[in-house]
Design a protein around this motif. Structure first.
Motif, mmCIF file in Angstrom:
data_model
loop_
_atom_site.group_PDB
_atom_site.id
_atom_site.type_symbol
_atom_site.label_atom_id
_atom_site.label_comp_id
_atom_site.label_asym_id
_atom_site.label_seq_id
_atom_site.Cartn_x
_atom_site.Cartn_y
_atom_site.Cartn_z
ATOM 1 N N VAL A 13 -10.624 -71.212 48.396
ATOM 2 C CA VAL A 13 -10.570 -72.528 47.746
ATOM 3 C C VAL A 13 -11.125 -72.435 46.331
ATOM 4 O O VAL A 13 -10.557 -72.988 45.384
ATOM 5 N N LEU A 14 -12.227 -71.729 46.154
ATOM 6 C CA LEU A 14 -12.835 -71.614 44.831
ATOM 7 C C LEU A 14 -11.983 -70.799 43.877
ATOM 8 O O LEU A 14 -11.984 -71.068 42.668
ATOM 9 N N THR A 15 -11.265 -69.820 44.350
ATOM 10 C CA THR A 15 -10.404 -69.054 43.447
ATOM 11 C C THR A 15 -9.241 -69.899 42.952
ATOM 12 O O THR A 15 -8.742 -69.681 41.855
ATOM 13 N N GLY A 16 -8.825 -70.866 43.707
ATOM 14 C CA GLY A 16 -7.763 -71.767 43.257
ATOM 15 C C GLY A 16 -8.224 -72.699 42.157
ATOM 16 O O GLY A 16 -7.415 -73.195 41.376
ATOM 17 N N CYS A 17 -9.525 -72.938 42.047
ATOM 18 C CA CYS A 17 -10.047 -73.831 41.018
ATOM 19 C C CYS A 17 -9.910 -73.231 39.627
ATOM 20 O O CYS A 17 -9.810 -73.956 38.649
ATOM 21 N N ALA A 18 -9.931 -71.930 39.492
ATOM 22 C CA ALA A 18 -9.888 -71.290 38.185
ATOM 23 C C ALA A 18 -8.471 -70.924 37.783
ATOM 24 O O ALA A 18 -8.270 -70.267 36.778
ATOM 25 N N GLN A 19 -7.503 -71.367 38.521
ATOM 26 C CA GLN A 19 -6.128 -71.014 38.226
ATOM 27 C C GLN A 19 -5.677 -71.734 36.965
ATOM 28 O O GLN A 19 -5.879 -72.940 36.820
ATOM 29 N N GLU A 20 -5.096 -70.988 36.036
ATOM 30 C CA GLU A 20 -4.590 -71.578 34.800
ATOM 31 C C GLU A 20 -3.095 -71.354 34.729
ATOM 32 O O GLU A 20 -2.608 -70.249 34.919
#
Length: 80
Positions: A13-20
């Motif tokens: 879930v946290l890795t999806g937050c930094a998706q650009e």
């Protein structure tokens, strides 16, 4: 075992937050029409820029040293 699965899920879930990615309208939606007189329609990045009135630049020098304040006629004691 469940703690490991929960930690893995949290990491995903946290890795999806930094998706650009480039901003595009949702499927079936379009960007708003360009302002009157504009030569080209605005891009998503142009629409995200803040208006200068929405986020004005600070132009007031902060007090950097201890200075006596000027007398304030509106600095009244609280009513009884």
């Amino acid at each position: 075992m469940t703690k490991a699965i929960a930690a893995l899920g949290l990491a995903l879930v946290l890795t999806g937050c930094a998706q650009e990615a480039e901003l595009v309208p949702a499927p079936g939606e379009t960007l708003p029409p360009p302002p009157y007189g504009a030569a080209d329609p605005l891009t998503a990045e142009d629409l995200l820029e803040l208006d200068p009135l929405a986020a004005p630049e600070r132009n007031v020098e902060l007090r950097r040293e201890s200075e006596e304040r000027e007398e304030d006629p509106f600095d009244l004691p609280p009513p009884k």
